[in-house]
Motif scaffolding. Structure first.
Motif, short mmCIF file in Angstrom:
data_model
loop_
_atom_site.label_atom_id
_atom_site.label_comp_id
_atom_site.label_asym_id
_atom_site.label_seq_id
_atom_site.Cartn_x
_atom_site.Cartn_y
_atom_site.Cartn_z
N LEU A 68 0.82 -1.21 0.00
CA LEU A 68 0.00 0.00 0.00
C LEU A 68 0.86 1.26 0.00
CD1 LEU A 68 -2.91 -0.64 2.53
CD2 LEU A 68 -2.85 -1.08 0.08
N PRO A 69 0.42 2.28 -0.71
CA PRO A 69 1.10 3.58 -0.60
C PRO A 69 1.01 4.09 0.84
CG PRO A 69 -0.43 3.54 -2.46
CD PRO A 69 -0.69 2.30 -1.66
N PRO A 70 2.00 4.86 1.29
CA PRO A 70 2.03 5.32 2.68
C PRO A 70 0.75 6.03 3.13
CG PRO A 70 4.12 5.78 1.61
CD PRO A 70 3.20 5.27 0.54
N GLU A 71 0.19 6.88 2.26
CA GLU A 71 -1.00 7.62 2.69
C GLU A 71 -2.21 6.70 2.87
OE1 GLU A 71 -0.80 7.71 -1.83
OE2 GLU A 71 0.60 8.00 -0.14
N LEU A 72 -2.32 5.66 2.03
CA LEU A 72 -3.42 4.70 2.16
C LEU A 72 -3.22 3.83 3.39
CD1 LEU A 72 -5.96 4.07 0.51
CD2 LEU A 72 -4.68 2.25 -0.62
N LEU A 73 -1.99 3.42 3.64
CA LEU A 73 -1.67 2.62 4.82
C LEU A 73 -2.02 3.38 6.09
CD1 LEU A 73 -0.28 0.01 5.91
CD2 LEU A 73 1.85 1.33 5.97
N GLU A 74 -1.69 4.65 6.15
CA GLU A 74 -1.99 5.46 7.33
C GLU A 74 -3.49 5.63 7.52
OE1 GLU A 74 -1.83 7.60 10.68
OE2 GLU A 74 -0.07 6.66 9.74
N ARG A 75 -4.20 5.93 6.43
CA ARG A 75 -5.63 6.25 6.53
C ARG A 75 -6.50 5.03 6.85
NH1 ARG A 75 -9.40 6.37 2.42
NH2 ARG A 75 -7.77 6.41 0.82
N ILE A 76 -6.20 3.91 6.24
CA ILE A 76 -7.08 2.75 6.37
C ILE A 76 -6.61 1.75 7.41
CG2 ILE A 76 -8.08 0.78 5.12
CD1 ILE A 76 -8.12 2.36 2.63
N VAL A 77 -5.29 1.70 7.65
CA VAL A 77 -4.76 0.68 8.56
C VAL A 77 -4.22 1.28 9.86
CG1 VAL A 77 -3.13 -1.24 8.83
CG2 VAL A 77 -4.20 -0.81 6.59
N LEU A 78 -3.16 2.05 9.77
CA LEU A 78 -2.46 2.49 10.97
C LEU A 78 -3.30 3.36 11.88
CD1 LEU A 78 1.08 3.25 9.48
CD2 LEU A 78 0.32 1.20 10.71
N SER A 79 -4.17 4.18 11.31
CA SER A 79 -5.00 5.06 12.14
C SER A 79 -6.17 4.33 12.79
CB SER A 79 -5.54 6.22 11.29
OG SER A 79 -6.42 5.73 10.29
N ILE A 80 -6.40 3.07 12.40
CA ILE A 80 -7.55 2.32 12.87
C ILE A 80 -7.19 1.27 13.91
CG2 ILE A 80 -9.48 0.83 12.17
CD1 ILE A 80 -9.65 3.71 11.12
N VAL A 81 -6.12 0.52 13.68
CA VAL A 81 -5.83 -0.63 14.54
C VAL A 81 -5.37 -0.18 15.94
CG1 VAL A 81 -5.26 -2.16 12.64
CG2 VAL A 81 -3.45 -0.81 13.70
N PRO A 82 -5.77 -0.94 16.98
CA PRO A 82 -5.32 -0.63 18.35
C PRO A 82 -3.89 -1.12 18.54
CG PRO A 82 -6.71 -2.57 18.37
CD PRO A 82 -6.69 -2.09 16.95
N SER A 83 -2.94 -0.22 18.53
CA SER A 83 -1.53 -0.62 18.55
C SER A 83 -0.87 -0.46 19.91
CB SER A 83 -0.75 0.20 17.51
OG SER A 83 -0.87 1.59 17.76
N ARG A 84 -1.58 0.08 20.86
CA ARG A 84 -1.01 0.22 22.21
C ARG A 84 -1.59 -0.85 23.12
NH1 ARG A 84 -1.17 6.80 23.34
NH2 ARG A 84 0.14 7.40 21.54
N GLY A 85 -0.75 -1.34 24.01
CA GLY A 85 -1.21 -2.37 24.93
C GLY A 85 -0.12 -2.74 25.89
N LYS A 86 -0.43 -3.70 26.74
CA LYS A 86 0.53 -4.13 27.76
C LYS A 86 1.84 -4.58 27.12
CE LYS A 86 1.26 -7.45 31.48
NZ LYS A 86 0.74 -8.62 32.23
N GLY A 87 2.93 -4.03 27.58
CA GLY A 87 4.26 -4.47 27.15
C GLY A 87 4.74 -3.96 25.82
N VAL A 88 3.91 -3.17 25.10
CA VAL A 88 4.33 -2.70 23.77
C VAL A 88 5.37 -1.59 23.92
CG1 VAL A 88 3.61 -1.64 21.61
CG2 VAL A 88 2.11 -3.31 22.74
N ILE A 89 6.55 -1.83 23.38
CA ILE A 89 7.61 -0.83 23.38
C ILE A 89 7.64 -0.08 22.06
CG2 ILE A 89 10.10 -0.48 23.57
CD1 ILE A 89 10.18 -3.10 25.25
N LEU A 90 7.52 -0.85 20.97
CA LEU A 90 7.50 -0.26 19.64
C LEU A 90 6.45 -0.97 18.81
CD1 LEU A 90 8.79 1.65 17.51
CD2 LEU A 90 10.32 -0.25 16.92
N GLY A 91 5.50 -0.20 18.30
CA GLY A 91 4.43 -0.76 17.50
C GLY A 91 4.56 -0.38 16.04
#
Length: 328
Positions: free
Chosen positions: A6-29
């Motif tokens: 995916l192009p970066p702008e599509l990845l950010e808009r549809i994937v990265l901005s949606i998925v819950p990436s923070r949680g217990k023990g996450v140092i780098l998501g």
């Protein structure tokens, strides 16, 4: 969408901005230009990976729960999820939004962080494929090869529930003219029972081994447990719970429900003296459960039907494939 990642702008808009990436023990998501993730682990790390290939609808839902189940039956709490989404060339953004939305919602329900993955449009595909990897933490590891002779076999829920839901959804147009619409709706809704995490949290305190029977259904699941521990088993057909929806669909399509994919069911090997209390505990939490047999020291694997003991057949493939490959 064009072939490739995916192009970066599509990845950010549809994937990265949606998925819950923070949680217990996450140092780098996940993020732009980040190809890995880092987590701080407490206890024993448990990992499992599975693709979703037998369904075309709600595959994001299946990807999360099928993989969460695999770590849950080893006594772990699912924590972190990675997913690879491969889309056919004719896919539009709406399909990706649907898949990512399902992954996000189901991950949030389980308290799981989506910490990485890959998304691309892949030439040659006829339908989307989602591959998931779930990581979890276990305080008490329940080994899949831990069943012992004399252990009671406890089964939760009903045989063939995942297959029943997939058939009702995938074959809706074909089945609607000949089967009751309400029955198909109830069958389709069985997908909501796919997670075994609630019962695994109870059983992991006492079970010697646990397993979620996927392809090949209950019978194949029993053989896989026996293979892992080098044991035989005896099960009683009349103790294996079946829903009416499953019976009707399997009768109409000439399928064996005991060999139909059964994610959502949990098979547990529990010491005999703890079985009665364990079943009562599950029932008190609203989880259907019953004793269906026992593991044997001797190398025989049998099913008892109408008082007669006969060899328990081992499915060569899942009954679902007969339907999906157009053989019925």
């Amino acid at each position: 969408m064009k072939p490739g990642k995916l192009p970066p702008e599509l990845l950010e808009r549809i994937v990265l901005s949606i998925v819950p990436s923070r949680g217990k023990g996450v140092i780098l998501g996940p993020g732009p230009g980040i190809d890995g993730s880092a987590m701080k682990v407490e206890g024993t790390l448990v990992a499992s990976s599975d693709p979703i290939t037998g369904a075309t609808r709600r595959i994001g839902f299946y990807a999360v729960h099928v993989n969460a189940n695999d770590v849950a039956v080893m006594g772990a709490e699912p924590r972190w999820f990675l997913t690879t989404i491969l889309l056919p060339e004719n896919a539009d953004e709406g399909l990706l939004e649907e898949i990512v939305g399902e992954i996000s919602r189901e991950s949030e329900k389980l308290g799981v962080a989506v910490v990485g993955g890959h998304t691309e449009v892949t030439p040659g595909l006829e339908r989307p494929i989602v591959v998931g990897t779930m990581l979890g933490e276990a305080e008490r590891l329940v080994r899949p090869d831990g069943a012992k002779p004399g252990d009671t076999i406890i089964m939760t829920k009903w045989a063939g529930i995942e297959g029943t839901a997939i058939i009702a959804e995938e074959l809706r147009e074909r089945l609607t003219p000949v089967l009751d619409k309400g029955l198909l709706e109830r069958a389709s809704s069985l997908i909501e029972y796919l997670s075994v995490l609630p019962e695994a949290r109870i059983l992991r305190r006492v079970a010697n081994a646990m397993h979620d029977p996927t392809e090949g259904g209950i019978l194949n699941g029993l053989h896989e447990m026996a293979d892992a521990s080098g044991l035989g088993f005896r099960v009683y057909a009349d103790k294996i719970s079946l829903l009416e929806e499953t019976k009707i669909l399997c009768n109409y399509l000439h399928l064996n429900p005991l060999s139909l994919i059964s994610s959502g069911v949990l098979l547990a090997s529990v010491p005999g003296d703890l079985a009665k209390k364990t079943v009562a505990d599950l029932l008190s939490h609203g989880i259907t459960a019953s004793v269906i047999g026992e593991f044997l020291a001797e190398n025989k694997r049998v099913i008892v039907e109408n008082g007669l003991e006969r060899p328990a057949w081992r499915p060569e493939s899942d009954e679902l494939w007969k339907v999906l490959q157009g053989r019925l």
